[in-house]
Design a protein around this motif. Structure first.
Motif, short mmCIF file in Angstrom:
data_model
loop_
_atom_site.label_atom_id
_atom_site.label_comp_id
_atom_site.label_asym_id
_atom_site.label_seq_id
_atom_site.Cartn_x
_atom_site.Cartn_y
_atom_site.Cartn_z
N GLU A 44 0.87 -1.17 0.00
CA GLU A 44 0.00 0.00 0.00
C GLU A 44 0.91 1.23 0.00
O GLU A 44 1.83 1.32 0.82
N LEU A 45 0.67 2.15 -0.92
CA LEU A 45 1.48 3.35 -1.03
C LEU A 45 0.64 4.56 -0.65
O LEU A 45 -0.46 4.75 -1.18
N LEU A 46 1.17 5.38 0.26
CA LEU A 46 0.46 6.57 0.72
C LEU A 46 1.33 7.79 0.48
O LEU A 46 2.49 7.82 0.89
N LEU A 47 0.75 8.79 -0.14
CA LEU A 47 1.44 10.05 -0.41
C LEU A 47 0.64 11.16 0.26
O LEU A 47 -0.54 11.32 -0.02
N ARG A 48 1.31 11.87 1.16
CA ARG A 48 0.62 12.93 1.91
C ARG A 48 1.45 14.21 1.90
O ARG A 48 2.68 14.16 1.93
N GLU A 49 0.76 15.33 1.91
CA GLU A 49 1.42 16.62 2.01
C GLU A 49 1.45 17.04 3.47
O GLU A 49 0.45 16.94 4.18
N GLY A 50 2.62 17.48 3.93
CA GLY A 50 2.75 17.98 5.29
C GLY A 50 4.07 17.59 5.90
O GLY A 50 4.87 16.85 5.31
N GLU A 51 4.30 18.07 7.10
CA GLU A 51 5.54 17.75 7.82
C GLU A 51 5.48 16.27 8.22
O GLU A 51 4.46 15.78 8.70
N ARG A 52 6.58 15.55 7.99
CA ARG A 52 6.62 14.10 8.10
C ARG A 52 6.10 13.56 9.43
O ARG A 52 5.26 12.65 9.46
N SER A 53 6.56 14.09 10.55
CA SER A 53 6.13 13.53 11.84
C SER A 53 4.64 13.81 12.09
O SER A 53 3.94 12.98 12.66
N GLN A 54 4.14 14.95 11.63
CA GLN A 54 2.72 15.26 11.79
C GLN A 54 1.87 14.34 10.93
O GLN A 54 0.85 13.82 11.38
N VAL A 55 2.28 14.13 9.70
CA VAL A 55 1.56 13.23 8.79
C VAL A 55 1.55 11.81 9.36
O VAL A 55 0.52 11.13 9.35
N LEU A 56 2.69 11.39 9.90
CA LEU A 56 2.79 10.05 10.50
C LEU A 56 1.83 9.92 11.67
O LEU A 56 1.10 8.94 11.78
N SER A 57 1.83 10.89 12.55
CA SER A 57 0.95 10.87 13.71
C SER A 57 -0.51 10.79 13.29
O SER A 57 -1.29 10.00 13.86
N GLU A 58 -0.89 11.58 12.30
CA GLU A 58 -2.28 11.56 11.81
C GLU A 58 -2.64 10.20 11.21
O GLU A 58 -3.73 9.68 11.46
N LEU A 59 -1.72 9.62 10.45
CA LEU A 59 -1.99 8.32 9.83
C LEU A 59 -2.17 7.24 10.89
O LEU A 59 -3.05 6.39 10.77
N LEU A 60 -1.34 7.26 11.92
CA LEU A 60 -1.46 6.25 12.97
C LEU A 60 -2.81 6.33 13.67
O LEU A 60 -3.38 5.31 14.06
N CYS A 61 -3.34 7.53 13.80
CA CYS A 61 -4.67 7.70 14.40
C CYS A 61 -5.77 7.24 13.45
O CYS A 61 -6.78 6.69 13.89
N GLU A 62 -5.58 7.46 12.16
CA GLU A 62 -6.59 7.14 11.15
C GLU A 62 -6.74 5.66 10.86
O GLU A 62 -7.84 5.18 10.60
N ASP A 63 -5.63 4.94 10.85
CA ASP A 63 -5.63 3.58 10.34
C ASP A 63 -5.38 2.56 11.45
O ASP A 63 -4.24 2.30 11.83
N PRO A 64 -6.44 1.94 11.98
CA PRO A 64 -6.27 0.98 13.07
C PRO A 64 -5.59 -0.33 12.64
O PRO A 64 -5.20 -1.12 13.49
N GLU A 65 -5.45 -0.54 11.33
CA GLU A 65 -4.80 -1.77 10.86
C GLU A 65 -3.27 -1.69 10.94
O GLU A 65 -2.60 -2.71 10.82
N ILE A 66 -2.73 -0.50 11.13
CA ILE A 66 -1.27 -0.39 11.28
C ILE A 66 -0.91 -0.96 12.65
O ILE A 66 -1.32 -0.44 13.68
N SER A 67 -0.17 -2.05 12.62
CA SER A 67 0.16 -2.74 13.87
C SER A 67 1.61 -2.58 14.28
O SER A 67 1.97 -2.92 15.40
N LEU A 68 2.45 -2.04 13.37
CA LEU A 68 3.87 -1.89 13.68
C LEU A 68 4.46 -0.80 12.80
O LEU A 68 4.21 -0.78 11.60
N LEU A 69 5.20 0.09 13.41
CA LEU A 69 5.96 1.11 12.69
C LEU A 69 7.41 0.66 12.68
O LEU A 69 7.97 0.34 13.73
N ILE A 70 8.00 0.61 11.50
CA ILE A 70 9.39 0.16 11.37
C ILE A 70 10.22 1.31 10.85
O ILE A 70 9.97 1.84 9.77
#
Length: 158
Positions: A85-111
């Protein structure tokens, strides 16, 4: 509990340690049945004076991020046989990451891959170590892979 797809998230950038983290994620996904998700973020331009310049800079940043995602997708496919799955988002990397982790409950591990540079392990690993801003509403386990770990050692672990 419903059967959900587990996703291993890797943050894309041009660093060698991101490729190492990606390889680790792909190998673990094969062994555990998870899917790999790759996130690329590009920052908006600061050109407020000339709209045309700002739009051109944005398009160039977005195109570079898309190219990076495609390259990383090929690397994942070579290991897993499946397109990530490829995701392209506009914004500051850590903020985008934080938002994605809240949005997607299927993410079980950040590597994440850690740099061995004298400048530190990298911005996301450093933020994680300081406890600043990667997780707001939802905590996710994190695996930090040494950026210079050889593929053979990763293969032995997975």
């Amino acid at each position: 509990m419903p059967n959900r797809t587990r996703k291993f998230l890797v943050v894309a950038d041009e660093s060698p340690e991101a490729r190492t983290a990606l390889y680790f994620a792909a190998r673990r996904a094969v062994k555990t049945g998870a899917k790999v998700t790759v996130l690329a973020a590009y920052e908006p331009s600061d050109f407020n004076h000339w709209i045309g310049v700002a739009e051109t800079a944005k398009r160039e940043s977005e195109a570079a991020a898309e190219t990076l995602l495609e390259s990383m997708a090929e690397d994942v496919e070579a290991v897993t046989g499946e397109r990530p799955e490829l995701l392209l988002r506009e914004g500051e990397r850590s903020q985008v990451l934080s938002e994605l982790l809240c949005e997607d409950p299927e993410i079980s591990l950040l590597i994440l891959g850690a740099s061995r540079s004298s400048e530190g392990p990298g911005p996301l690993v450093s933020a994680l170590a300081r406890g600043k801003g990667l997780f707001s509403e939802r905590n996710v386990p994190v695996t930090v892979v040494p950026g210079d770990m050889p593929c053979e050692e990763i293969d032995a672990l997975t």
